[in-house]
Design a protein around this motif. Structure first.
Motif, short mmCIF file in Angstrom:
data_model
loop_
_atom_site.label_atom_id
_atom_site.label_comp_id
_atom_site.label_asym_id
_atom_site.label_seq_id
_atom_site.Cartn_x
_atom_site.Cartn_y
_atom_site.Cartn_z
N ALA A 160 -1.42 -44.51 19.78
CA ALA A 160 -0.84 -44.67 18.43
C ALA A 160 0.01 -43.70 18.03
O ALA A 160 -0.34 -42.51 17.89
CB ALA A 160 -1.62 -45.30 17.37
N ALA A 220 5.45 -48.41 10.01
CA ALA A 220 4.25 -48.45 10.25
C ALA A 220 3.14 -47.87 9.25
O ALA A 220 2.27 -48.45 8.98
CB ALA A 220 3.89 -47.99 11.86
N ALA A 221 3.47 -46.66 8.72
CA ALA A 221 2.84 -46.03 7.79
C ALA A 221 2.78 -46.96 6.56
O ALA A 221 1.89 -46.92 5.84
CB ALA A 221 3.58 -44.72 7.61
N GLN A 264 -1.98 -52.50 4.13
CA GLN A 264 -3.23 -52.97 4.61
C GLN A 264 -4.46 -52.22 4.06
O GLN A 264 -5.45 -52.88 3.76
CB GLN A 264 -3.07 -52.82 6.01
CG GLN A 264 -2.19 -53.71 6.91
CD GLN A 264 -2.51 -55.18 6.59
OE1 GLN A 264 -3.72 -55.70 6.70
NE2 GLN A 264 -1.79 -56.15 6.30
N GLN A 265 -4.29 -50.93 3.90
CA GLN A 265 -5.62 -50.26 3.16
C GLN A 265 -5.71 -50.62 1.85
O GLN A 265 -6.85 -50.64 1.38
CB GLN A 265 -5.33 -48.71 3.50
CG GLN A 265 -5.45 -47.91 4.67
CD GLN A 265 -6.71 -48.26 5.08
OE1 GLN A 265 -7.14 -49.00 5.94
NE2 GLN A 265 -7.77 -47.51 4.61
N ALA A 314 -10.31 -49.04 17.64
CA ALA A 314 -9.53 -47.99 16.90
C ALA A 314 -9.64 -46.61 17.55
O ALA A 314 -8.53 -45.94 17.82
CB ALA A 314 -10.32 -47.80 15.63
N SER A 323 3.13 -50.14 6.25
CA SER A 323 2.43 -51.32 6.45
C SER A 323 0.78 -50.88 6.68
O SER A 323 -0.01 -51.91 6.04
CB SER A 323 2.92 -51.94 7.79
OG SER A 323 1.82 -52.99 8.13
N TYR A 324 0.51 -49.79 7.24
CA TYR A 324 -0.65 -49.19 6.96
C TYR A 324 -1.10 -49.04 5.67
O TYR A 324 -2.51 -49.35 5.34
CB TYR A 324 -1.02 -48.16 8.01
CG TYR A 324 -2.40 -47.50 7.96
CD1 TYR A 324 -3.23 -47.95 8.69
CD2 TYR A 324 -2.60 -46.34 7.19
CE1 TYR A 324 -4.66 -47.74 8.86
CE2 TYR A 324 -4.03 -45.88 7.15
CZ TYR A 324 -5.02 -46.43 8.07
OH TYR A 324 -6.10 -45.80 7.88
N THR A 325 -0.39 -48.31 4.96
CA THR A 325 -0.90 -48.00 3.54
C THR A 325 -1.01 -49.69 2.74
O THR A 325 -2.18 -49.51 1.92
CB THR A 325 0.30 -47.34 2.91
OG1 THR A 325 0.48 -46.19 3.51
CG2 THR A 325 -0.20 -47.04 1.33
N ALA A 347 2.85 -42.89 14.59
CA ALA A 347 3.34 -43.81 13.32
C ALA A 347 4.58 -43.56 13.11
O ALA A 347 5.17 -42.33 13.10
CB ALA A 347 2.40 -43.35 12.22
N SER A 371 -6.28 -44.93 18.83
CA SER A 371 -5.78 -43.68 18.35
C SER A 371 -5.43 -42.69 19.58
O SER A 371 -4.51 -41.80 18.91
CB SER A 371 -7.07 -43.20 17.65
OG SER A 371 -8.08 -42.57 18.49
#
Length: 181
Positions: free
Chosen positions: A30, A36-37, A43-44, A23, A39-41, A32, A27
């Protein structure tokens, strides 16, 4: 740390260190996008649900162990056997975590050159490889793995008797973990 958490802790720590380093290096590069944001949300959200289910299962397991002294003894016997094998092969995830943290700190330092970063990442890769080989040595011990499988089955059966929603929680957890892949 309690004896009941030693086995899980050893494997989780080594995975955590790998994720921590990955990570931190990601970072740096990366960026965003809106997709992607989202998808990240998602995943969170899934990760949060997984955490809630894991906490509930941990509580059921704790109640089950308290209510079943034979199961608690079976777990202690397995943990002792695991620790003996871990000592035999030199498996030390705590030392790996300390080294991973040290490497991460050096990677983040503004004084670290690209050449030093490459060396640090190589050093981390070597340490990760050694830990993986040690873990493989533990996992290749068929008697230990048979003992773990017996414990896992006995724990699941006892948890299901202790709390009928155990089966559904494990099913939900499995579905969420598949979504994360």
């Amino acid at each position: 740390m309690t004896d009941s958490r030693i086995f899980t802790s050893h494997f989780v720590k080594s995975i955590g260190a790998v994720l921590l380093i990955a990570a931190s290096t990601l970072s740096f590069t990366a960026t965003a996008s809106p997709v992607a944001a989202n998808s990240y949300t998602e995943q969170q959200r899934i990760a949060n649900e997984v955490g809630v289910i894991q906490q509930e299962l941990a509580a059921i397991k704790q109640e089950t162990l308290q209510a079943n002294p034979d199961l608690r003894q079976q777990q202690l016997d397995f943990e002792k056997a695991f620790e003996a094998k871990a000592d035999q092969v030199g498996y030390d995830p705590d030392a790996f975590m300390a080294k991973a943290k040290e490497i991460q700190d050096e990677l983040r330092s503004s004084e670290t050159t690209q050449e030093q970063q490459a060396e640090l990442l190589e050093e981390f890769g070597h340490a990760k490889s050694v830990l993986a080989k040690q873990r493989e040595a533990i996992m290749s011990d068929t008697a230990l793995m048979d003992q773990e499988e017996e414990l896992r089955k006995a724990t699941y059966t006892a948890m299901a008797k202790q709390d009928p929603k155990t089966k559904d929680l494990f099913g939900d957890l499995d579905q969420l973990l598949k979504k994360m892949q």
